[in-house]
Design a protein around this motif. Structure first.
Motif, short mmCIF file in Angstrom:
data_model
loop_
_atom_site.label_atom_id
_atom_site.label_comp_id
_atom_site.label_asym_id
_atom_site.label_seq_id
_atom_site.Cartn_x
_atom_site.Cartn_y
_atom_site.Cartn_z
N GLN A 28 0.82 -1.20 0.00
CA GLN A 28 0.00 0.00 0.00
C GLN A 28 0.86 1.26 0.00
OE1 GLN A 28 -2.76 -0.27 3.28
NE2 GLN A 28 -3.85 -1.99 2.37
N ASP A 31 2.35 1.60 -3.51
CA ASP A 31 1.32 1.98 -4.48
C ASP A 31 0.74 3.37 -4.24
OD1 ASP A 31 1.64 -0.49 -5.67
OD2 ASP A 31 -0.12 -1.39 -4.69
N LYS A 33 -1.18 4.17 -1.73
CA LYS A 33 -2.50 4.06 -1.11
C LYS A 33 -2.43 4.22 0.41
CE LYS A 33 -4.18 1.07 -4.76
NZ LYS A 33 -4.56 -0.27 -5.13
N GLN A 88 -13.97 7.16 1.09
CA GLN A 88 -12.86 6.31 0.66
C GLN A 88 -13.28 5.31 -0.41
OE1 GLN A 88 -11.69 4.83 4.51
NE2 GLN A 88 -10.07 6.35 4.70
#
Length: 127
Positions: A28, A31, A33, A88
């Motif tokens: 995450q 990436d 995120k 989200q």
């Protein structure tokens, strides 16, 4: 401490921290995120709700709106947590929406959309 030693100390701290992360947490971060933040001593971290990745996975697994509703109700989220979750998940909600309306919007945008597509794909609407 000179600048070089400060940098080395910071890198050691960062290395120690990242060693404790789970593989999916590292993914995450890589990436984009997730992020690592600074929390000053004495500060408190306030959780805004469940892990959106876990909720999203579960909603993708569910087949019916009813299953989605049961799942969201079981999470026992407050309205502010539902609003954060909707944001989200890229589900549009208004701050004046009720808790039930927010849950319904999340269900429709996730499980409901998939359930509708499956019923049209199976052409059950022609019967």
């Amino acid at each position: 401490m000179d600048a070089r030693n400060l940098i080395l100390a910071a890198l050691r701290l960062a290395t120690d921290f990242t060693r404790k992360l789970k593989p999916e947490e590292v993914d995450q971060l890589v990436d984009g995120k997730a992020s690592i933040g600074f929390v000053p001593a004495g500060a408190q971290i306030v959780s805004t709700g469940p892990n959106v990745a876990d909720v999203s996975k579960e909603l993708q697994r569910l087949l019916t709106r009813r299953d989605g509703e049961e799942y969201l109700v079981a999470l026992k989220l407050r309205k502010d947590q539902l609003v954060a979750l909707a944001k989200q998940l890229d589900v549009a909600v208004r701050s004046k929406d009720t808790k039930a309306a927010i849950q319904q919007a999340i269900i429709e945008a996730t499980v409901g959309a998939r359930e509708d597509a499956a019923s049209m794909h199976g052409q059950s609407w022609r019967r």
